[in-house]
Scaffold this active site. Structure first.
Site, PDB file in Angstrom:
ATOM      1  N   HIS A 136       9.813  -4.458   4.950  1.00  0.00           N
ATOM      2  CA  HIS A 136      10.705  -2.981   4.485  1.00  0.00           C
ATOM      3  C   HIS A 136      10.253  -2.236   5.782  1.00  0.00           C
ATOM      4  O   HIS A 136       9.993  -3.401   7.067  1.00  0.00           O
ATOM      5  CB  HIS A 136       9.499  -2.087   3.813  1.00  0.00           C
ATOM      6  CG  HIS A 136       7.746  -1.745   4.472  1.00  0.00           C
ATOM      7  ND1 HIS A 136       6.942  -2.468   4.485  1.00  0.00           N
ATOM      8  CD2 HIS A 136       7.304  -0.330   4.379  1.00  0.00           C
ATOM      9  CE1 HIS A 136       5.605  -2.006   4.669  1.00  0.00           C
ATOM     10  NE2 HIS A 136       5.606  -1.046   4.787  1.00  0.00           N
ATOM     11  N   GLU A 190       2.888  -5.939   8.473  1.00  0.00           N
ATOM     12  CA  GLU A 190       2.023  -5.611   7.593  1.00  0.00           C
ATOM     13  C   GLU A 190       1.335  -6.775   6.920  1.00  0.00           C
ATOM     14  O   GLU A 190      -0.032  -6.845   6.995  1.00  0.00           O
ATOM     15  CB  GLU A 190       1.884  -4.736   6.906  1.00  0.00           C
ATOM     16  CG  GLU A 190       2.514  -3.386   7.494  1.00  0.00           C
ATOM     17  CD  GLU A 190       2.663  -2.023   6.681  1.00  0.00           C
ATOM     18  OE1 GLU A 190       2.475  -0.830   7.326  1.00  0.00           O
ATOM     19  OE2 GLU A 190       2.721  -2.650   4.902  1.00  0.00           O
ATOM     20  N   HIS A 200      -2.554   4.591   9.368  1.00  0.00           N
ATOM     21  CA  HIS A 200      -1.155   4.954   9.773  1.00  0.00           C
ATOM     22  C   HIS A 200      -1.943   5.588  10.726  1.00  0.00           C
ATOM     23  O   HIS A 200      -1.352   7.986  10.571  1.00  0.00           O
ATOM     24  CB  HIS A 200      -0.577   5.180   8.675  1.00  0.00           C
ATOM     25  CG  HIS A 200      -0.299   4.014   7.972  1.00  0.00           C
ATOM     26  ND1 HIS A 200      -1.126   3.693   6.919  1.00  0.00           N
ATOM     27  CD2 HIS A 200       0.713   3.242   7.875  1.00  0.00           C
ATOM     28  CE1 HIS A 200      -0.885   2.432   5.921  1.00  0.00           C
ATOM     29  NE2 HIS A 200       0.095   2.353   7.150  1.00  0.00           N
ATOM     30  N   HIS A 221       0.793  -1.222   0.463  1.00  0.00           N
ATOM     31  CA  HIS A 221       0.100   0.120  -0.649  1.00  0.00           C
ATOM     32  C   HIS A 221       1.065   1.733   0.018  1.00  0.00           C
ATOM     33  O   HIS A 221       0.140   2.264   0.407  1.00  0.00           O
ATOM     34  CB  HIS A 221      -1.438  -0.050   1.399  1.00  0.00           C
ATOM     35  CG  HIS A 221      -0.617  -0.011   2.584  1.00  0.00           C
ATOM     36  ND1 HIS A 221      -1.001  -0.692   3.376  1.00  0.00           N
ATOM     37  CD2 HIS A 221       0.724   0.957   2.631  1.00  0.00           C
ATOM     38  CE1 HIS A 221       0.557  -0.109   4.673  1.00  0.00           C
ATOM     39  NE2 HIS A 221       0.964   0.305   4.443  1.00  0.00           N
TER      40      HIS A 221
HETATM   41  C1  DHB Z   1       6.119   3.552   3.217  1.00  0.00           C
HETATM   42  C2  DHB Z   1       5.730   2.325   3.259  1.00  0.00           C
HETATM   43  C3  DHB Z   1       4.883   2.295   3.832  1.00  0.00           C
HETATM   44  O1  DHB Z   1       3.659   1.503   3.784  1.00  0.00           O
HETATM   45  C4  DHB Z   1       4.395   2.864   4.697  1.00  0.00           C
HETATM   46  O2  DHB Z   1       2.941   2.966   5.565  1.00  0.00           O
HETATM   47  C5  DHB Z   1       4.670   4.183   4.544  1.00  0.00           C
HETATM   48  C6  DHB Z   1       5.502   4.639   3.887  1.00  0.00           C
HETATM   49  C7  DHB Z   1       7.486   4.071   1.708  1.00  0.00           C
HETATM   50  O3  DHB Z   1       7.745   2.967   1.479  1.00  0.00           O
HETATM   51  O4  DHB Z   1       7.283   4.949   1.590  1.00  0.00           O
HETATM   52 FE    FE Z   2       2.123   0.849   6.065  1.00  0.00          FE
END
Ligand code: DHB
Ligand code: FE
Length: 281
Positions: free
Chosen positions: A193, A240, A59, A12
Site C-alpha cells: 500500500h 511495514e 504512527h 493493521h
Molecule cells: C491505511 C493503512 C495503514 O497502514 C495506515 O497506517 C493508515 C491507513 C489505509 O489503508 O487507509
Molecule cells: Fe500503517
C-alpha cells in the site's frame, strides 16, 4: 522455560478498528475480512497464549519526527490507548509483561541489538487493530502484551535482515526465560500500500502472494528484499512488511501454516493475514 508456539501476521488498517468500534463488521464491505478472522479468533482462544509479543509501528502517536527509535521495546506494566485525532478507540488498556520484557531487553542488548527501552507510551491502531481482529471485543485483553515498535515511518528503516536477526535474538531471549510461558509473536502492518503521492493507492497482488507464500518456508527470499524494491513493488507503506520478518525470525523452520487470508482492498491497503504454528517443541 518460556516458548514461542506460533506467529501471527496481520495488516493493521485503521478503518478496520472503526468498523469494530461502530458495529460495522457485518456490512458488505467488511464481512469477508471479519468472517475470515473467525477461524483466527477460535484458534487463538484454543492456543490461549500467556503473552503476546506484538511487533508494530507507531504512527506519530507515541513518537514523532522529533524522536525516532528504530526498535523500541515496551517494558511498562500498562499502555494507554492513543487518541489519533478522533478520540481514543474504546478498547481495553493494554497490560504489559515487565518481567519478560526486561528479560528480553537484557538478552537482546547483550546480543548487540541496541533497543530503546520504553517505560511509558500510548499505543495506536498499529497495535490495537491486530488485537481487535484476533481477540474481538472483550472487556479486557485476554493476556499481557509486550509491544515492540519499529520505525517504518522515517527513512532509513531497519533492513529486512536486521529485523529477521532481531527476531532470532528474541527467540533466544524468550527460551532463556525461566517461567513456563506460552508466547505468540505478532508481526503486523503491510501488505502492499501507498498512502501518498502520485502512486497513492497502489496494490501489488503478485508481490503480496510471493510474500505470503515464502515467509514460512523460504524467508531468505524475503530477507533479501531491499528498501528500494519494497518502495517500487509494494508502495511506500509496503515497508511495514519488514515487521513480519521479526515475527518470522522468532520462529523455527518447523512450521505449519494453519490459516491464510488475503483481501483487496481494505481502505487503501492489500490486507494479508497468516497464522504459522511452530512445531519444533
Ligand atoms: C491505511 C493503512 C495503514 O497502514 C495506515 O497506517 C493508515 C491507513 C489505509 O489503508 O487507509
Ligand atoms: Fe500503517
Amino acid at each position: 522455560m518460556a516458548n514461542i508456539t506460533a506467529g501471527v501476521a496481520t495488516s493493521h488498517v485503521p478503518l478496520v478498528g472503526v468498523a469494530v468500534d461502530k458495529g460495522m463488521t457485518q456490512e458488505e464491505y467488511f464481512s469477508p475480512l471479519f468472517d475470515g478472522f473467525e477461524k483466527s479468533k477460535q484458534w487463538i482462544a484454543e492456543q490461549d497464549p500467556d503473552v503476546v509479543i506484538l511487533v508494530y509501528n507507531d504512527h506519530a502517536s507515541a513518537f514523532s519526527l522529533e524522536l525516532i527509535p528504530t526498535f523500541a521495546l515496551g517494558c511498562a506494566a500498562k499502555y494507554a490507548i492513543a487518541d489519533e485525532g478522533w478520540g481514543a478507540r474504546p478498547v481495553p488498556e493494554v497490560i504489559g509483561h515487565p518481567q519478560l520484557a526486561w528479560h528480553i531487553a537484557q538478552s537482546v542488548i547483550l546480543d548487540e541489538f541496541d533497543l530503546t527501552i520504553v517505560n511509558k507510551m500510548e499505543v495506536d491502531h498499529g497495535l490495537t487493530v491486530p488485537l481487535s481482529l484476533m481477540f474481538g471485543q472483550p472487556d479486557a485483553w485476554p493476556c499481557p502484551v509486550i509491544p515492540l515498535a519499529v520505525n517504518v515511518i522515517q527513512f532509513p528503516p531497519p533492513t529486512g535482515n536486521r529485523c529477521f536477526q532481531l527476531g532470532r535474538a528474541i527467540r533466544k531471549a524468550v527460551q532463556s526465560f525461566p517461567e513456563d510461558l506460552k508466547v505468540v509473536v505478532f508481526g503486523t502492518g503491510g501488505m502492499s500500500h501507498q498512502l501518498q503521492g502520485p502512486r497513492n493507492g497502489i496494490i501489488n497482488q503478485a508481490f503480496d502472494k510471493f510474500y505470503l507464500d515464502n515467509i514460512g518456508p523460504n524467508p531468505d527470499s524475503l530477507i533479501a528484499i531491499d528498501h528500494e524494491r519494497y518502495l517500487r513493488e509494494a508502495g511506500s507503506e509496503g515497508i511495514e512488511l519488514v515487521m513480519w520478518l521479526i515475527m518470522r525470525g522468532a520462529l523455527s523452520d518447523d512450521l505449519e501454516e494453519v490459516h491464510r487470508l488475503y483481501h483487496v482492498p481494505v481502505s487503501n491497503t492489500a490486507f494479508g493475514h497468516l497464522i504459522l504454528e511452530d512445531k519444533s517443541d
